[in-house]
Design a protein around this motif. Structure first.
Motif, mmCIF file in Angstrom:
data_model
loop_
_atom_site.group_PDB
_atom_site.id
_atom_site.type_symbol
_atom_site.label_atom_id
_atom_site.label_comp_id
_atom_site.label_asym_id
_atom_site.label_seq_id
_atom_site.Cartn_x
_atom_site.Cartn_y
_atom_site.Cartn_z
ATOM 1 N N SER A 261 2.828 16.011 5.120
ATOM 2 C CA SER A 261 1.642 16.454 5.864
ATOM 3 C C SER A 261 0.988 15.293 6.610
ATOM 4 N N LYS A 262 1.353 14.058 6.250
ATOM 5 C CA LYS A 262 0.756 12.879 6.896
ATOM 6 C C LYS A 262 1.531 12.447 8.147
ATOM 7 N N TYR A 263 2.659 13.132 8.416
ATOM 8 C CA TYR A 263 3.461 12.764 9.596
ATOM 9 C C TYR A 263 3.539 13.962 10.528
ATOM 10 N N GLU A 264 2.794 13.920 11.622
ATOM 11 C CA GLU A 264 2.632 15.070 12.499
ATOM 12 C C GLU A 264 3.938 15.535 13.151
ATOM 13 N N ASP A 265 4.859 14.614 13.401
ATOM 14 C CA ASP A 265 6.095 14.969 14.107
ATOM 15 C C ASP A 265 7.204 15.429 13.169
ATOM 16 N N TYR A 266 6.871 15.671 11.905
ATOM 17 C CA TYR A 266 7.908 16.096 10.976
ATOM 18 C C TYR A 266 8.506 17.425 11.424
ATOM 19 N N ALA B 187 10.861 10.221 9.500
ATOM 20 C CA ALA B 187 9.483 10.249 8.993
ATOM 21 C C ALA B 187 9.126 8.954 8.269
ATOM 22 N N GLN B 188 9.949 8.547 7.330
ATOM 23 C CA GLN B 188 9.611 7.359 6.538
ATOM 24 C C GLN B 188 9.727 6.076 7.357
ATOM 25 N N SER B 189 10.722 5.998 8.254
ATOM 26 C CA SER B 189 10.897 4.790 9.066
ATOM 27 C C SER B 189 9.774 4.626 10.074
ATOM 28 N N CYS B 190 9.380 5.719 10.740
ATOM 29 C CA CYS B 190 8.298 5.624 11.717
ATOM 30 C C CYS B 190 6.985 5.215 11.048
ATOM 31 N N CYS B 191 6.720 5.789 9.892
ATOM 32 C CA CYS B 191 5.486 5.441 9.190
ATOM 33 C C CYS B 191 5.513 4.010 8.665
ATOM 34 N N ILE C 283 3.316 3.637 0.344
ATOM 35 C CA ILE C 283 2.228 3.937 -0.604
ATOM 36 C C ILE C 283 0.924 3.314 -0.102
ATOM 37 N N ASP C 284 1.022 2.044 0.318
ATOM 38 C CA ASP C 284 -0.165 1.333 0.797
ATOM 39 C C ASP C 284 -0.771 1.998 2.028
ATOM 40 N N LYS C 285 0.067 2.628 2.833
ATOM 41 C CA LYS C 285 -0.410 3.298 4.051
ATOM 42 C C LYS C 285 -0.842 4.742 3.774
ATOM 43 N N ASP C 286 -0.801 5.136 2.519
ATOM 44 C CA ASP C 286 -1.249 6.459 2.080
ATOM 45 C C ASP C 286 -0.429 7.596 2.686
ATOM 46 N N VAL C 287 0.855 7.351 2.925
ATOM 47 C CA VAL C 287 1.745 8.435 3.364
ATOM 48 C C VAL C 287 2.751 8.755 2.259
ATOM 49 N N ALA C 288 2.663 8.036 1.142
ATOM 50 C CA ALA C 288 3.493 8.304 -0.031
ATOM 51 C C ALA C 288 2.597 8.186 -1.262
ATOM 52 N N TYR C 289 2.975 8.873 -2.326
ATOM 53 C CA TYR C 289 2.132 8.881 -3.528
ATOM 54 C C TYR C 289 3.004 8.902 -4.786
ATOM 55 N N GLU C 290 2.449 8.382 -5.869
ATOM 56 C CA GLU C 290 3.134 8.362 -7.159
ATOM 57 C C GLU C 290 2.774 9.604 -7.955
ATOM 58 N N SER C 291 3.780 10.112 -8.690
ATOM 59 C CA SER C 291 3.540 11.294 -9.518
ATOM 60 C C SER C 291 4.542 11.348 -10.649
ATOM 61 N N ASP C 292 4.062 11.111 -11.875
ATOM 62 C CA ASP C 292 4.899 11.245 -13.066
ATOM 63 C C ASP C 292 6.184 10.426 -12.962
ATOM 64 N N GLY C 293 6.069 9.153 -12.597
ATOM 65 C CA GLY C 293 7.228 8.257 -12.515
ATOM 66 C C GLY C 293 8.024 8.379 -11.225
ATOM 67 N N HIS C 294 7.629 9.299 -10.359
ATOM 68 C CA HIS C 294 8.285 9.493 -9.068
ATOM 69 C C HIS C 294 7.377 8.989 -7.944
ATOM 70 N N VAL C 295 7.986 8.747 -6.802
ATOM 71 C CA VAL C 295 7.216 8.485 -5.582
ATOM 72 C C VAL C 295 7.702 9.477 -4.537
ATOM 73 N N PHE C 296 6.754 10.184 -3.904
ATOM 74 C CA PHE C 296 7.102 11.173 -2.888
ATOM 75 C C PHE C 296 6.493 10.801 -1.547
ATOM 76 N N VAL D 195 11.506 12.991 -2.218
ATOM 77 C CA VAL D 195 11.432 11.902 -3.177
ATOM 78 C C VAL D 195 11.924 10.586 -2.576
ATOM 79 N N LEU D 196 11.174 9.523 -2.857
ATOM 80 C CA LEU D 196 11.548 8.169 -2.451
ATOM 81 C C LEU D 196 12.063 7.355 -3.637
ATOM 82 N N TRP D 197 11.549 7.671 -4.808
ATOM 83 C CA TRP D 197 11.882 6.892 -6.016
ATOM 84 C C TRP D 197 11.850 7.818 -7.217
ATOM 85 N N LYS D 198 12.822 7.669 -8.100
ATOM 86 C CA LYS D 198 12.918 8.509 -9.303
ATOM 87 C C LYS D 198 13.079 7.618 -10.528
#
Length: 479
Positions: free
Chosen positions: A155-160, A249-253, A138-151, A192-195
């Motif tokens: 689009s922030k990871y070019e090698d996806y 994706a999540q580990s590299c970021c 979240i702090d690195k702006d590659v994940a975001y909060e939305s309605d109690g979830h974190v995704f 989703v990262l968190w629900k």
């Protein structure tokens, strides 16, 4: 440590789609991770194939680098929506469900001769690591909060998509099965990262009380137990997308663009007849049930009959042939011959060439037959058309036996004493009864009481055992 100069270990790297020589970051600490089970039910034979493939690789790495130099992590996923739902439906505590099926999974794999992993992290033990990783994303702006979830914002990871071949353009057409959160996402492919908590099950986090998504669990557990960059990541080809793709994706970021795993080793599907095994087709075969009918080593050999990157046709016939093959090898293992290991012990090269187990199994069979043939020459004065001395033949036979046993052991086979193998899983009471039947036949044959000898044989057949008459008396083995 085994010298790899002349015959280096090569592996097919799913990430680069090429066979590569395996070079660990540190030969004194070789790391590998394998995705373990979600413990809400029994494991099926497809799960077992992934575990057996990883176990063979683990054994080979230990043989090359030393038993203490390889750190193998195989996780237990003990927090999952299916587990939570099962607890709600049965009224049982979640821990009771997960501990039961984790124990059964480990017991089933032990029966298949899978070595225990060096470490077996449980997801619930690493929730703080998951929360820390999610907050970092979240702090690195590659994940975001939305309605109690974190995704995670793909689009922030070019090698996806590099591992699986899926491009972001192809994924923009819709949401993946199981997410069901399209309205909350910036991109349909975001995962989703968190629900939010489910049925009261959740943990406190800066982004709200809830539970982790599946993918973040393995990233956090791998980092906590093995480090930011691991040598080898294993798993079934069905996990390549989305699970492994999302792990990368999540580990590299989270780890400042460091590579997550240097080598990716994926095993192919297992087919039941002409169809892939799946719950929807109703053709799922459970390891726990197979072990009631077959010795675990028979199942293991059957799983190794096809190269791990090829689909395996699973059938009763495959199991029967594997049982016959192991019976022959164990008979030869039982024959007297000095098999002390020495510097000339030889591992079949195919094992180092992307774990080519079918070729190794053929070579083991050929070497065991050569051992048998040489023994016949020694003890029965059979001609072999050579001028070898008795000493030469004895040395040759010992080499043949040592080599076929060594290579079988590296595949996790021929792990039992031959006598125990042929007596199967008979209980002490059954063994005593079978001993008595064999003794009756032996005594009847000594008296030339052929009707009584035949009666003992027929009783043995009815009990599922085979009597074998020899110069030292009558013995029995499981049919």
């Amino acid at each position: 440590m085994t010298d790899q100069t002349e015959n280096p270990l090569t592996l097919y790297n799913s990430l680069t789609r090429t066979k590569e020589q395996f070079i660990p970051q540190d030969p004194k600490r070789v790391t590998m991770y394998n995705c373990g089970p979600t413990v809400y039910s029994y494991a099926h034979i497809g799960n077992a194939r992934a575990a057996v493939v990883a176990d063979v690789l683990f054994r080979v790495l230990r043989h090359i680098y030393g038993e203490d130099a390889v750190v193998y992590a195989r996780n237990i996923t003990d927090v999952d929506d299916r587990i939570i739902q099962s607890a709600k439906e049965t009224g049982l505590p979640i821990s009771e469900i997960t501990e039961k099926y984790a124990r059964i999974y480990n017991e089933d794999l032990a029966a298949l001769n899978c070595l225990p992993p060096t470490v077996q992290p449980h997801a619930t033990q690493h929730i703080p690591h998951m929360i820390e990783m999610i907050q970092d994303l979240i702090d690195k702006d590659v994940a975001y909060e939305s309605d109690g979830h974190v995704f995670f914002d793909v689009s922030k990871y070019e090698d996806y998509g590099k591992l699986s071949g899926n491009t972001l353009d192809a994924l923009r057409g819709g949401d993946r099965v199981g997410e069901g959160e399209v309205a909350r996402k910036k991109n349909a492919a975001d995962f989703v990262l968190w629900k939010p908590e489910l049925h009261g099950v959740g943990w406190d986090a800066p982004f709200g009380r809830g539970r982790p998504g599946w993918h973040i669990e393995c990233s956090a557990m791998a980092k906590a137990t093995l480090g930011e960059v691991i040598d080898i990541h294993c798993g079934g080809v069905d996990l390549k997308f989305p699970h492994h793709e999302n792990e990368i994706a999540q580990s590299c970021c989270a780890n400042d663009e460091k590579v997550f795993a240097n080598y990716w080793v994926h095993n192919e599907f297992l087919n039941m007849g002409s169809e892939k095994m799946s719950k929807s087709l109703g053709n799922v075969t459970l390891v726990h049930n197979l072990l009631k009918e077959w010795d675990g080593e028979v199942i293991r050999l059957a799983l190794l009959k096809a190269h791990y990157r090829s689909e395996l046709q699973w059938s009763e016939r495959l199991l029967s042939h594997s049982k016959i093959q192991l019976d022959g090898w164990y008979r030869r293992k039982a024959k007297t011959m000095d098999v002390k290991r020495d510097d000339t012990d030889w591992v079949f090269g195919a094992l180092y060439k992307d774990l080519s187990t079918p070729i190794v199994l053929t070579a083991i069979g050929g070497m065991s037959e050569a051992f048998d043939k040489t023994l016949n020459i020694i003890f029965h004065s059979e001609e072999d058309g050579s001028d070898k001395t008795s000493a030469d033949l004895i040395s040759e036979a010992a080499y043949f036996k040592r080599t076929f046993i060594l290579n079988a052991n590296l595949l996790g086979l021929l792990q039992k004493d031959p006598e125990d193998w042929f007596k199967g899983n008979a209980s002490s009471d059954e063994a005593a009864e079978f001993d008595a039947i064999a003794k009756r036949r032996e005594e009847a044959r000594a008296k030339k009481d052929w009707p009584a000898a035949d009666a003992a044989r027929d009783e043995a057949t009815a009990r599922g055992i085979i009597l074998e008459d020899g110069p030292d008396g009558t013995t029995w083995r499981k049919a």
